[in-house]
Design an enzyme around this catalytic site. Sequence first.
Site, PDB file in Angstrom:
ATOM      1  N   ASP A 129     -15.383  88.534  63.226  1.00 42.21           N
ATOM      2  CA  ASP A 129     -14.377  88.487  62.169  1.00 42.21           C
ATOM      3  C   ASP A 129     -15.102  88.842  60.867  1.00 42.21           C
ATOM      4  O   ASP A 129     -16.326  88.734  60.788  1.00 42.21           O
ATOM      5  CB  ASP A 129     -13.797  87.072  62.111  1.00 42.21           C
ATOM      6  CG  ASP A 129     -12.848  86.878  60.951  1.00 42.21           C
ATOM      7  OD1 ASP A 129     -11.942  87.708  60.779  1.00 42.21           O
ATOM      8  OD2 ASP A 129     -13.027  85.890  60.209  1.00 42.21           O
TER       9      ASP A 129
ATOM     10  N   ASP B 250     -13.769  88.215  57.014  1.00 45.53           N
ATOM     11  CA  ASP B 250     -13.608  87.206  55.954  1.00 45.53           C
ATOM     12  C   ASP B 250     -13.758  85.797  56.517  1.00 45.53           C
ATOM     13  O   ASP B 250     -13.018  85.397  57.405  1.00 45.53           O
ATOM     14  CB  ASP B 250     -12.255  87.378  55.259  1.00 45.53           C
ATOM     15  CG  ASP B 250     -12.109  88.753  54.623  1.00 45.53           C
ATOM     16  OD1 ASP B 250     -13.078  89.229  54.010  1.00 45.53           O
ATOM     17  OD2 ASP B 250     -11.033  89.359  54.769  1.00 45.53           O
TER      18      ASP B 250
ATOM     19  N   LYS C  95     -12.908  84.264  50.502  1.00 45.23           N
ATOM     20  CA  LYS C  95     -12.249  84.271  49.195  1.00 45.23           C
ATOM     21  C   LYS C  95     -10.958  85.043  49.465  1.00 45.23           C
ATOM     22  O   LYS C  95     -10.968  86.009  50.210  1.00 45.23           O
ATOM     23  CB  LYS C  95     -13.093  85.008  48.147  1.00 45.23           C
ATOM     24  CG  LYS C  95     -14.454  84.381  47.909  1.00 45.23           C
ATOM     25  CD  LYS C  95     -15.279  85.239  46.962  1.00 45.23           C
ATOM     26  CE  LYS C  95     -16.688  84.705  46.826  1.00 45.23           C
ATOM     27  NZ  LYS C  95     -17.538  85.579  46.026  1.00 45.23           N
ATOM     28  N   ASN C  96      -9.898  84.658  48.879  1.00 46.40           N
ATOM     29  CA  ASN C  96      -8.623  85.297  49.206  1.00 46.40           C
ATOM     30  C   ASN C  96      -8.607  86.784  48.899  1.00 46.40           C
ATOM     31  O   ASN C  96      -8.868  87.190  47.772  1.00 46.40           O
ATOM     32  CB  ASN C  96      -7.471  84.597  48.469  1.00 46.40           C
ATOM     33  CG  ASN C  96      -7.171  83.243  49.067  1.00 46.40           C
ATOM     34  OD1 ASN C  96      -7.401  83.012  50.254  1.00 46.40           O
ATOM     35  ND2 ASN C  96      -6.666  82.338  48.257  1.00 46.40           N
TER      36      ASN C  96
ATOM     37  N   GLN D  24      -6.244  92.272  57.872  1.00 46.45           N
ATOM     38  CA  GLN D  24      -6.241  92.651  56.455  1.00 46.45           C
ATOM     39  C   GLN D  24      -4.797  92.739  55.950  1.00 46.45           C
ATOM     40  O   GLN D  24      -4.314  93.802  55.577  1.00 46.45           O
ATOM     41  CB  GLN D  24      -6.984  93.983  56.260  1.00 46.45           C
ATOM     42  CG  GLN D  24      -8.473  93.892  56.522  1.00 46.45           C
ATOM     43  CD  GLN D  24      -9.185  92.996  55.521  1.00 46.45           C
ATOM     44  OE1 GLN D  24      -8.926  93.048  54.326  1.00 46.45           O
ATOM     45  NE2 GLN D  24     -10.098  92.165  56.011  1.00 46.45           N
TER      46      GLN D  24
ATOM     47  N   ARG E 131      -2.756  92.126  65.154  1.00 46.20           N
ATOM     48  CA  ARG E 131      -3.065  91.000  64.255  1.00 46.20           C
ATOM     49  C   ARG E 131      -3.479  89.786  65.074  1.00 46.20           C
ATOM     50  O   ARG E 131      -2.719  89.285  65.899  1.00 46.20           O
ATOM     51  CB  ARG E 131      -1.844  90.680  63.393  1.00 46.20           C
ATOM     52  CG  ARG E 131      -2.094  89.546  62.398  1.00 46.20           C
ATOM     53  CD  ARG E 131      -0.903  89.364  61.475  1.00 46.20           C
ATOM     54  NE  ARG E 131      -1.019  88.167  60.683  1.00 46.20           N
ATOM     55  CZ  ARG E 131      -1.766  88.056  59.589  1.00 46.20           C
ATOM     56  NH1 ARG E 131      -2.440  89.101  59.162  1.00 46.20           N
ATOM     57  NH2 ARG E 131      -1.839  86.920  58.935  1.00 46.20           N
TER      58      ARG E 131
END
Length: 161
Positions: A13, A15, A22-23, A57, A107
Amino acid sequence: MVTNNKIKALFLDRDGTINVEKNYVFRVEDFEFTPGIFELLKGYQQKGFMLLVVTNQSGIARKYYTEDDFSDLNNWMIRQFQKQGIEITKVYHCPHHPEITGKCNCRKPEPGMILQAIQEFNIDPVNSVLIGDKKRDILAGQRAGIGKNLYIQNLLQTGLE
């Protein structure tokens, strides 16, 4: 195909795993590598694992950033790994969000990105590993038949939540 000819892969993965969560990170200045990630990936690479990234994303679907923004950051990230002697073979990303673009099979927790990589690179899922930071990462790996599905938090003692 004979199983022995298949490749073992490490699916990562992005993020929360490769970089600190972080968003909606899409700028180099906001990208912070997770402490210990270079050493971890070097170890897997030395053991003969192909390194692949599978990342949701939804910021693209939400129009927070564009495919080009994602691509620019992605290319920068790959270069940073190359400087450390680490080769990321390919990055798969899902730009969708079910409430905006509808349901898709890529997703996470859906296994679409992983299944695509398995087919594209003749990967042996049973001898492969997935590392993520969320339950949806682990579920995607399990649904794709990945042999080991691990939380980054259990691998790196960095105080990440």
